[in-house]
Design a protein around this motif. Structure first.
Motif, PDB file in Angstrom:
ATOM      1  N   ARG A   1       0.856  -1.190   0.000  1.00  0.00           N
ATOM      2  CA  ARG A   1       0.000   0.000   0.000  1.00  0.00           C
ATOM      3  C   ARG A   1       0.897   1.246   0.000  1.00  0.00           C
ATOM      4  NH1 ARG A   1      -5.299  -1.182   1.777  1.00  0.00           N
ATOM      5  NH2 ARG A   1      -5.536   0.944   2.567  1.00  0.00           N
ATOM      6  N   VAL A   2       0.724   2.080  -1.000  1.00  0.00           N
ATOM      7  CA  VAL A   2       1.547   3.281  -1.143  1.00  0.00           C
ATOM      8  C   VAL A   2       0.635   4.478  -1.420  1.00  0.00           C
ATOM      9  CG1 VAL A   2       3.601   2.064  -1.954  1.00  0.00           C
ATOM     10  CG2 VAL A   2       1.878   2.822  -3.604  1.00  0.00           C
ATOM     11  N   PRO A   3       1.013   5.668  -0.951  1.00  0.00           N
ATOM     12  CA  PRO A   3       0.226   6.860  -1.310  1.00  0.00           C
ATOM     13  C   PRO A   3       0.429   7.210  -2.777  1.00  0.00           C
ATOM     14  CG  PRO A   3       2.168   7.474  -0.051  1.00  0.00           C
ATOM     15  CD  PRO A   3       2.113   5.981  -0.023  1.00  0.00           C
ATOM     16  N   CYS A   4      -0.601   7.707  -3.394  1.00  0.00           N
ATOM     17  CA  CYS A   4      -0.533   8.034  -4.818  1.00  0.00           C
ATOM     18  C   CYS A   4      -1.462   9.209  -5.111  1.00  0.00           C
ATOM     19  CB  CYS A   4      -0.901   6.828  -5.678  1.00  0.00           C
ATOM     20  SG  CYS A   4      -2.568   6.197  -5.352  1.00  0.00           S
ATOM     21  N   TYR A   5      -1.323   9.739  -6.318  1.00  0.00           N
ATOM     22  CA  TYR A   5      -2.128  10.871  -6.775  1.00  0.00           C
ATOM     23  C   TYR A   5      -2.886  10.441  -8.028  1.00  0.00           C
ATOM     24  CZ  TYR A   5       0.866  13.583  -3.679  1.00  0.00           C
ATOM     25  OH  TYR A   5       1.547  14.057  -2.579  1.00  0.00           O
ATOM     26  N   TYR A   6      -4.150  10.777  -8.080  1.00  0.00           N
ATOM     27  CA  TYR A   6      -4.973  10.371  -9.218  1.00  0.00           C
ATOM     28  C   TYR A   6      -5.819  11.543  -9.686  1.00  0.00           C
ATOM     29  CZ  TYR A   6      -8.770  10.023  -5.808  1.00  0.00           C
ATOM     30  OH  TYR A   6      -9.690  10.295  -4.822  1.00  0.00           O
ATOM     31  N   ASP A   7      -6.395  11.371 -10.882  1.00  0.00           N
ATOM     32  CA  ASP A   7      -7.235  12.386 -11.484  1.00  0.00           C
ATOM     33  C   ASP A   7      -8.675  12.152 -11.052  1.00  0.00           C
ATOM     34  OD1 ASP A   7      -8.430  14.285 -13.029  1.00  0.00           O
ATOM     35  OD2 ASP A   7      -8.093  13.277 -14.948  1.00  0.00           O
ATOM     36  N   PRO A   8      -9.281  13.071 -10.300  1.00  0.00           N
ATOM     37  CA  PRO A   8     -10.666  12.832  -9.851  1.00  0.00           C
ATOM     38  C   PRO A   8     -11.674  12.811 -10.991  1.00  0.00           C
ATOM     39  CG  PRO A   8      -9.956  15.059  -9.297  1.00  0.00           C
ATOM     40  CD  PRO A   8      -8.740  14.344  -9.798  1.00  0.00           C
ATOM     41  N   SER A   9     -11.371  13.479 -12.123  1.00  0.00           N
ATOM     42  CA  SER A   9     -12.285  13.444 -13.263  1.00  0.00           C
ATOM     43  C   SER A   9     -12.136  12.187 -14.100  1.00  0.00           C
ATOM     44  CB  SER A   9     -12.059  14.674 -14.146  1.00  0.00           C
ATOM     45  OG  SER A   9     -10.737  14.674 -14.674  1.00  0.00           O
ATOM     46  N   GLU A  10     -11.125  11.361 -13.784  1.00  0.00           N
ATOM     47  CA  GLU A  10     -10.872  10.079 -14.453  1.00  0.00           C
ATOM     48  C   GLU A  10     -10.578  10.241 -15.941  1.00  0.00           C
ATOM     49  OE1 GLU A  10     -13.983   7.333 -13.690  1.00  0.00           O
ATOM     50  OE2 GLU A  10     -13.639   7.303 -11.508  1.00  0.00           O
ATOM     51  N   GLN A  11     -10.059  11.417 -16.328  1.00  0.00           N
ATOM     52  CA  GLN A  11      -9.615  11.584 -17.706  1.00  0.00           C
ATOM     53  C   GLN A  11      -8.272  10.911 -17.933  1.00  0.00           C
ATOM     54  OE1 GLN A  11      -9.633  15.753 -18.619  1.00  0.00           O
ATOM     55  NE2 GLN A  11     -11.870  15.974 -18.412  1.00  0.00           N
ATOM     56  N   GLN A  12      -7.455  10.863 -16.895  1.00  0.00           N
ATOM     57  CA  GLN A  12      -6.176  10.172 -16.954  1.00  0.00           C
ATOM     58  C   GLN A  12      -6.291   8.850 -16.199  1.00  0.00           C
ATOM     59  OE1 GLN A  12      -3.189  10.575 -18.327  1.00  0.00           O
ATOM     60  NE2 GLN A  12      -3.538  12.545 -19.340  1.00  0.00           N
ATOM     61  N   GLU A  13      -6.046   7.778 -16.904  1.00  0.00           N
ATOM     62  CA  GLU A  13      -6.118   6.470 -16.262  1.00  0.00           C
ATOM     63  C   GLU A  13      -4.885   6.176 -15.407  1.00  0.00           C
ATOM     64  OE1 GLU A  13      -6.735   3.577 -19.252  1.00  0.00           O
ATOM     65  OE2 GLU A  13      -8.775   4.276 -19.764  1.00  0.00           O
ATOM     66  N   THR A  14      -3.780   6.834 -15.719  1.00  0.00           N
ATOM     67  CA  THR A  14      -2.540   6.617 -14.986  1.00  0.00           C
ATOM     68  C   THR A  14      -2.569   7.396 -13.668  1.00  0.00           C
ATOM     69  OG1 THR A  14      -1.390   6.429 -17.098  1.00  0.00           O
ATOM     70  CG2 THR A  14      -0.036   6.715 -15.133  1.00  0.00           C
ATOM     71  N   VAL A  15      -2.033   6.785 -12.626  1.00  0.00           N
ATOM     72  CA  VAL A  15      -1.869   7.456 -11.333  1.00  0.00           C
ATOM     73  C   VAL A  15      -0.367   7.631 -11.074  1.00  0.00           C
ATOM     74  CG1 VAL A  15      -4.040   6.578 -10.409  1.00  0.00           C
ATOM     75  CG2 VAL A  15      -1.951   5.266 -10.088  1.00  0.00           C
TER      76      VAL A  15
END
Length: 261
Positions: free
Chosen positions: A197-211
């Protein structure tokens, strides 16, 4: 009879002579005293004038010495403000722009599902002036689940890695020794397997599939980048304000001194 009259007149003339001599003596004594007092007064006035001239000269020298110092202080403050504005401009078109344009704004927890080395990727390294050679590094692909929602995404190291390679988790610096690059990728894979389990950053609009695992320009980076130009701007402003306040107080003291006189 004449003799008697002359004898009578002689005492008066002797008295007159004696009285005239005493009055002359008193005149000379008082005149000497007056001239001595006048000499002392003139001497005191000359000493006072000397001290007054020295005092005025010291004040004039102080004023002439303070004026260039105040001008230099104001120029220093203006220079600091100008440098801070230029730093704000540079940071605004680099760090702040990248921070504002980034779509990976939400922070979450990523659970690592799979991390495998798929294939070798080509890269080029500099071997001298106008010399480029090709080397290979292993491509590590990592898939994670964001916040245990069942959404499977590919994990990338940061924005630069995402721009360089949209498939690999990490792109090492290309070098001639390919075994060294293999060792780096192997160490990263082992660390990811140890930390599920690691902290990560993601796109809340889900336009970018990559985190992303880390961001190049997060809030802490932006804060530290803006801290030093802000300190420089504040320092320059304080210098100018203090110089202007000192000039105002000096003029106020001069006006008060003139009113008292």
């Amino acid at each position: 009879m004449v003799r008697n009259a002359g004898s009578k007149l002689n005492p008066q003339t002797s008295v007159n002579k004696r009285g005239g001599g005493s009055s002359r003596k008193m005149f000379f004594v008082t005149g000497a005293k007056n001239t001595a007092e006048l000499g002392r007064g003139n001497e005191r006035r000359s000493i006072y004038q000397k001290f007054r001239e020295v005092d005025l000269l010291d004040k004039k020298n102080t004023v002439t010495a303070l004026k260039p110092g105040e001008d230099r202080a104001i120029l220093l403050g203006l220079g600091m403000i100008l440098c801070s504005v230029m730093m704000y401009f540079v940071l605004g078109i680099t760090i702040l722009r990248s921070y504002a344009d980034s779509v990976w704004t939400e922070e979450g927890v990523c659970v690592i599902l799979n991390s495998t080395v798929t294939a070798d990727m080509n890269c080029s390294y500099n071997c001298g002036s106008d010399c480029w050679r090709v080397s290979k590094y292993p491509c590590l692909q990592v898939y994670v689940s964001v916040n245990n929602t069942g959404r499977v995404s590919r994990l990338s190291h940061n924005e630069d890695t995402q721009d360089t390679s949209s498939e690999c988790f990490y792109v090492p610096r290309c070098q001639k020794d390919s075994m060294a690059m293999h060792g780096v990728i192997r160490n990263i894979s082992e660390r990811l397997k140890m930390n599920q389990r690691v902290p990560c950053y993601y796109d809340p609009s889900e336009q970018q599939e990559t985190v992303l695992l880390t961001r190049l320009y997060d809030r802490s980076v932006v804060f530290h980048a803006l801290l030093w130009p802000s300190c420089m701007f504040t320092g320059g402003t304080l210098i100018i304000v203090m110089v202007k306040l000192t000039q105002y107080l000096s003029r106020l003291c001069e006006e008060i001194g003139k009113i008292k006189r």
